[in-house]
Every structure is written in structure tokens, then in C-alpha cells.
Design an enzyme around this catalytic site. Structure first.
Site, mmCIF file in Angstrom:
data_model
loop_
_atom_site.group_PDB
_atom_site.id
_atom_site.type_symbol
_atom_site.label_atom_id
_atom_site.label_comp_id
_atom_site.label_asym_id
_atom_site.label_seq_id
_atom_site.Cartn_x
_atom_site.Cartn_y
_atom_site.Cartn_z
ATOM 1 N N GLY A 1 2.858 -31.736 53.211
ATOM 2 C CA GLY A 1 4.302 -31.530 53.396
ATOM 3 C C GLY A 1 4.798 -32.245 54.646
ATOM 4 O O GLY A 1 4.147 -32.176 55.691
ATOM 5 N N ARG B 1 0.717 -35.905 48.091
ATOM 6 C CA ARG B 1 -0.426 -35.049 47.767
ATOM 7 C C ARG B 1 -1.254 -35.866 46.783
ATOM 8 O O ARG B 1 -0.695 -36.545 45.914
ATOM 9 C CB ARG B 1 0.041 -33.716 47.199
ATOM 10 C CG ARG B 1 0.810 -32.915 48.271
ATOM 11 C CD ARG B 1 0.841 -31.433 47.996
ATOM 12 N NE ARG B 1 1.217 -30.689 49.192
ATOM 13 C CZ ARG B 1 2.468 -30.381 49.535
ATOM 14 N NH1 ARG B 1 3.475 -30.737 48.778
ATOM 15 N NH2 ARG B 1 2.706 -29.696 50.633
ATOM 16 N N ASP C 1 -3.433 -27.873 57.055
ATOM 17 C CA ASP C 1 -4.871 -27.561 56.903
ATOM 18 C C ASP C 1 -5.507 -28.282 55.715
ATOM 19 O O ASP C 1 -6.671 -28.688 55.778
ATOM 20 C CB ASP C 1 -5.092 -26.044 56.815
ATOM 21 C CG ASP C 1 -4.415 -25.426 55.607
ATOM 22 O OD1 ASP C 1 -3.299 -25.857 55.262
ATOM 23 O OD2 ASP C 1 -4.998 -24.515 54.994
ATOM 24 N N THR D 1 2.995 -29.398 60.257
ATOM 25 C CA THR D 1 3.465 -28.606 59.115
ATOM 26 C C THR D 1 4.476 -27.600 59.642
ATOM 27 O O THR D 1 4.252 -27.005 60.706
ATOM 28 C CB THR D 1 2.328 -27.856 58.392
ATOM 29 O OG1 THR D 1 2.903 -26.809 57.592
ATOM 30 C CG2 THR D 1 1.327 -27.204 59.326
ATOM 31 N N ASP E 1 4.882 -24.800 58.677
ATOM 32 C CA ASP E 1 4.370 -23.428 58.523
ATOM 33 C C ASP E 1 3.745 -22.822 59.783
ATOM 34 O O ASP E 1 3.625 -21.604 59.895
ATOM 35 C CB ASP E 1 3.342 -23.366 57.388
ATOM 36 C CG ASP E 1 3.966 -23.541 56.013
ATOM 37 O OD1 ASP E 1 5.209 -23.620 55.939
ATOM 38 O OD2 ASP E 1 3.221 -23.610 55.022
ATOM 39 N N ASP F 1 0.696 -22.556 60.606
ATOM 40 C CA ASP F 1 -0.313 -21.609 60.096
ATOM 41 C C ASP F 1 -1.748 -22.071 60.349
ATOM 42 O O ASP F 1 -2.676 -21.579 59.710
ATOM 43 C CB ASP F 1 -0.095 -21.411 58.584
ATOM 44 C CG ASP F 1 -0.190 -22.717 57.795
ATOM 45 O OD1 ASP F 1 -0.198 -23.793 58.417
ATOM 46 O OD2 ASP F 1 -0.254 -22.651 56.553
HETATM 47 P P1 ADP Z 1 -1.071 -29.761 53.903
HETATM 48 O O1 ADP Z 1 -1.854 -30.779 54.633
HETATM 49 O O2 ADP Z 1 0.383 -29.774 54.265
HETATM 50 O O3 ADP Z 1 -1.720 -28.389 53.980
HETATM 51 P P2 ADP Z 1 -2.035 -30.020 51.138
HETATM 52 O O4 ADP Z 1 -2.779 -28.739 51.185
HETATM 53 O O5 ADP Z 1 -1.202 -30.280 49.943
HETATM 54 O O6 ADP Z 1 -1.041 -30.203 52.361
HETATM 55 O O7 ADP Z 1 -3.092 -31.204 51.298
HETATM 56 C C1 ADP Z 1 -2.680 -32.557 51.338
HETATM 57 C C2 ADP Z 1 -3.701 -33.440 50.679
HETATM 58 O O8 ADP Z 1 -4.946 -33.382 51.398
HETATM 59 C C3 ADP Z 1 -4.100 -33.051 49.248
HETATM 60 O O9 ADP Z 1 -3.181 -33.508 48.288
HETATM 61 C C4 ADP Z 1 -5.435 -33.741 49.107
HETATM 62 O O10 ADP Z 1 -5.277 -35.117 48.861
HETATM 63 C C5 ADP Z 1 -6.021 -33.564 50.507
HETATM 64 N N1 ADP Z 1 -6.898 -32.367 50.508
HETATM 65 C C6 ADP Z 1 -6.536 -31.080 50.629
HETATM 66 N N2 ADP Z 1 -7.607 -30.247 50.564
HETATM 67 C C7 ADP Z 1 -8.686 -31.058 50.379
HETATM 68 C C8 ADP Z 1 -10.082 -30.827 50.214
HETATM 69 N N3 ADP Z 1 -10.606 -29.586 50.227
HETATM 70 N N4 ADP Z 1 -10.894 -31.910 50.028
HETATM 71 C C9 ADP Z 1 -10.392 -33.155 50.017
HETATM 72 N N5 ADP Z 1 -9.071 -33.441 50.166
HETATM 73 C C10 ADP Z 1 -8.235 -32.412 50.345
HETATM 74 O O1 F6P Z 2 3.317 -26.449 53.799
HETATM 75 C C1 F6P Z 2 4.662 -26.628 54.020
HETATM 76 C C2 F6P Z 2 5.469 -26.140 52.845
HETATM 77 O O2 F6P Z 2 6.822 -26.419 53.125
HETATM 78 C C3 F6P Z 2 5.278 -24.666 52.471
HETATM 79 O O3 F6P Z 2 5.978 -23.805 53.336
HETATM 80 C C4 F6P Z 2 5.781 -24.665 51.058
HETATM 81 O O4 F6P Z 2 5.236 -23.625 50.310
HETATM 82 C C5 F6P Z 2 5.269 -25.964 50.530
HETATM 83 O O5 F6P Z 2 5.131 -26.829 51.659
HETATM 84 C C6 F6P Z 2 6.160 -26.610 49.504
HETATM 85 O O6 F6P Z 2 5.573 -27.791 49.100
HETATM 86 P P1 F6P Z 2 6.195 -28.893 48.148
HETATM 87 O O7 F6P Z 2 6.256 -30.128 48.973
HETATM 88 O O8 F6P Z 2 5.186 -29.037 47.054
HETATM 89 O O9 F6P Z 2 7.507 -28.437 47.685
#
Ligand code: ADP
Ligand code: F6P
Length: 321
Positions: A10, A71, A102, A125, A127, A129
Site C-alpha cells: 500500500g 502487489r 510487513d 504504511t 497502518d 502496525d
Molecule cells: P504491505 O507491504 O503494505 O504489508 P502486502 O502485504 O500486500 O503489503 O505485501 C506486498 C507484496 O510483498 C506482496 O504483494 C508480495 O509481492 C510481497 N510479499 C508479501 N508477503 C510475502 C512473503 N511471505 N513472501 C514473499 N513475498 C511476499
Molecule cells: O496496509 C495499508 C492499507 O491501507 C490497509 O489499511 C488496508 O486494509 C489496505 O491497505 C487496503 O489495500 P488495497 O490497496 O488493496 O485497497
């Protein structure tokens, strides 16, 4: 050195300030610096471009990320991570910096199993978090946006004598909800970190009415385990008949000009990341602890969800008496 930076997951206001500082500190250190566009997806597509100082001009005040973000499904798999490592090796990148949440940090750690260069994370982020850091880029702006929206909602709530359930972002976390609720003088806050007891919640709302409160604001984190604002509002309306309206703030919290705080600490984290690279560090991220930026292990950041301070939850309710 040849260093690269990407944004993933995000987007968050302040990421641009961070990229700008990373690029300019890198150039100051006589590094060559590369921008990778559209997160891990762009890395897999080879969307890599050398950046100069002027490339990051006029972005410090802009929300979003000028590198773009994504993503990426393919990156969850080992073949994706191996391919990404190969591309980084081909481009002779000595260090990769990732700004993200994370999930992005999990991806970075997975990549580091195959990539020989240094890997550094920067928490970005809305969040807030991530365990191990008190601050993530974008949180301050997002809370500011939610507070400004609720200040408007309060006007109409008061005119009509209604209770508004305002849903804010926070997929697994109540940090945005909690800071917003305290800043707005909300009646209550519902967050995933605390099991919502509907009976007790209703008692508190009715008690407020009895004490002469003419309107109310309840801040609900989208990830609250009792459901989103619509679901909880429906239950409460059916049981009490109170005049309730729901407002879901959604993605407006992710955009807009970053606050001064997010620009300052975004810049400082971008700068710190380059210093960590210079000091040969790897598998660490720029964490804020006690108001200072220090290195912390990426492993800590992916160890769960940052906890909320229960005293802050209590304070929302004490202040709502
Ligand atoms: P954020 O970084 O905001 O928490 P996401 O959880 O959507 O966002 O993770 C972003 C991208 O990081 C995912 O679309 C994926 O490409 C990569 N990613 C997330 N978790 C993993 C994982 N366990 N192993 C490998 N790549 C990951
Ligand atoms: O991680 C940041 C965040 O804005 C969360 O608070 C929310 O649930 C999520 O991303 C929304 O993600 P998307 O980009 O898929 O709408």
C-alpha cells in the site's frame, strides 16, 4: 556502490520524501542510484532506471509514490524471488532498499535467501502496525486526514443528534483508529486488538445519552473482529433504535499531501537507510525507537502485529465520560 530503491504494498504519504532523501544522500556518498518502478512486479519486469538528483525534484509535497507500487503474486513463490535476485545481480546492484509494510519486508527477507547484496527496509504504511518501530511513514498524514473528516462529520452529527460509526483503515491493526478516536474525542473505539463486547458497548452508548450527550462518534477499525462499521451499526440499531449513521472513510486516508511530520521522518529514514548500507548492514530496517532512528532486524518486523497501548484505549473511554 550501486544502490536501488523500490516501494511495495500500500502506498503512504511521505514515501516520496523518503525516496528523495535516499536518492540525494546516495549521490552525496558518490553511489550510483537506481529506481525500480512498481514494486516487486516491476523488479521482475526489469523496470529499473538510474536516477539523478533532478528526477526526485518536486515530489516532497506529493502523496503516493512516484516509483509506483504493486502487489505481486509471482514474488510469493521461490522462482519469483530467484528471478528477482538474478535481475539484481545482472544490474550489479550492491544493495536494495524497500519501502513498504510487513508484507514487503517478508518479501525482502525471502529475496535475501537468493540475493547476494545488502537488503534494507524502510517502514512505509499508513497502518503503523510494524513491530519494532514506533512510526511508519504515512501514519501521521492518514490520521490527520481521518481527524479532518470526522471534524466535518461531527457538525452534521450534532445538528441531527445522531451517532456516527466512522470506519477507518487498518487491516489487522487498530493504530489509526485509536489515534483518530483520541484526537476526535470519540465516544468509543473498536479495534481488532480488543474483543468487542457488544453488550458493554451498547451500555456505554446508552449511558452517554442518559448523561445528556446529544450526538456521538464511534471510530471503528476496518479489521475489527466484530465486523466492519456497517455490521456493528446494524446490530446496535436493531437492539437500541438509536439514530445511527455509518461513514467509511476508505482510501482518502492513503492520499493527499504528506504532513510535515511524515516529510521530516520520511526524509530521515531515507537518509538513515543509505548510512546503514555504507556501514555494511543487511537484513535490517530503519526503526524509530525512543524518537531516534536505529537499525532493527527485519525478522523482528515480521514477527506479528505491533501491539496497541491498552492505556490509550482506556483514555479514549475516560475522556468520553
Ligand atoms: P504491505 O507491504 O503494505 O504489508 P502486502 O502485504 O500486500 O503489503 O505485501 C506486498 C507484496 O510483498 C506482496 O504483494 C508480495 O509481492 C510481497 N510479499 C508479501 N508477503 C510475502 C512473503 N511471505 N513472501 C514473499 N513475498 C511476499
Ligand atoms: O496496509 C495499508 C492499507 O491501507 C490497509 O489499511 C488496508 O486494509 C489496505 O491497505 C487496503 O489495500 P488495497 O490497496 O488493496 O485497497
Amino acid at each position: 556502490m550501486r544502490v536501488a530503491i523500490l516501494t511495495s504494498g500500500g502506498d503512504a504519504p511521505g514515501m516520496n520524501a523518503c525516496i528523495r532523501a535516499f536518492v540525494r544522500r546516495s549521490l552525496w556518498e558518490k553511489n550510483e542510484v537506481f529506481g525500480i518502478f512498481r514494486g516487486y512486479q516491476g523488479l521482475l519486469n526489469g523496470e529499473i532506471k538510474q536516477l539523478e538528483s533532478r528526477d526526485v525534484g518536486l515530489i516532497i509535497n506529493q502523496g503516493g509514490t512516484f516509483l509506483g507500487t504493486a502487489r505481486c503474486e509471482e514474488f510469493f513463490r521461490e522462482e519469483g524471488q530467484k528471478k528477482a535476485a538474478e535481475i539484481l545481480h545482472q544490474h550489479k546492484i550492491d544493495a536494495l532498499c524497500v519501502i513498504g509494510g510487513d508484507g514487503s519486508f517478508r518479501g525482502l527477507l525471502a529475496l535475501s535467501e537468493f540475493y547476494k547484496g545488502q537488503v534494507i527496509g524502510i517502514p512505509g504504511t499508513i497502518d503503523n502496525d510494524i513491530p519494532g518501530t514506533e512510526y511508519t511513514i504515512g501514519f501521521d498524514t492518514a490520521v490527520g486526514t481521518a481527524v479532518a473528516a470526522i471534524d466535518k462529520i461531527r457538525d452534521t452529527a450534532l445538528s441531527h443528534g445522531r451517532i456516527f460509526f466512522v470506519e477507518v483503515m487498518g487491516r489487522k491493526s487498530g493504530q489509526i483508529a485509536l489515534s483518530t478516536a483520541l484526537s476526535c474525542g470519540a465516544e468509543d473505539v473498536l479495534i481488532p486488538e480488543e474483543k468487542t463486547n457488544i453488550d458493554v458497548f451498547i451500555q456505554r452508548l446508552e449511558e452517554g445519552r442518559r448523561k445528556g450527550k446529544r450526538f456521538g462518534i464511534v471510530v471503528v477499525a476496518e479489521g475489527d473482529e466484530a465486523g466492519g462499521a456497517f455490521k456493528i451499526a446494524e446490530i446496535v440499531m436493531q437492539r437500541t433504535g438509536l439514530p445511527i449513521r455509518v461513514s467509511v472513510l476508505g482510501h482518502i486516508q492513503r492520499g493527499g499531501n504528506p504532513s510535515a511530520y511524515d516529510r521530516v521522518w520520511g526524509s530521515r529514514m531515507g537518509d538513515a537507510a543509505v548510512k546503514f548500507i555504507k556501514n555494511q548492514m543487511t537484513r535490517v530496517f530503519t526503526a524509530m525507537k525512543g524518537g531516534q532512528i536505529v537499525p532493527a532486524y527485519l525478522a523482528e518486523a515480521v514477527s506479528g502485529v505491533r501491539t496497541v497501548d491498552p492505556e490509550m484505549v482506556q483514555l479514549v473511554r475516560i475522556c468520553a465520560q
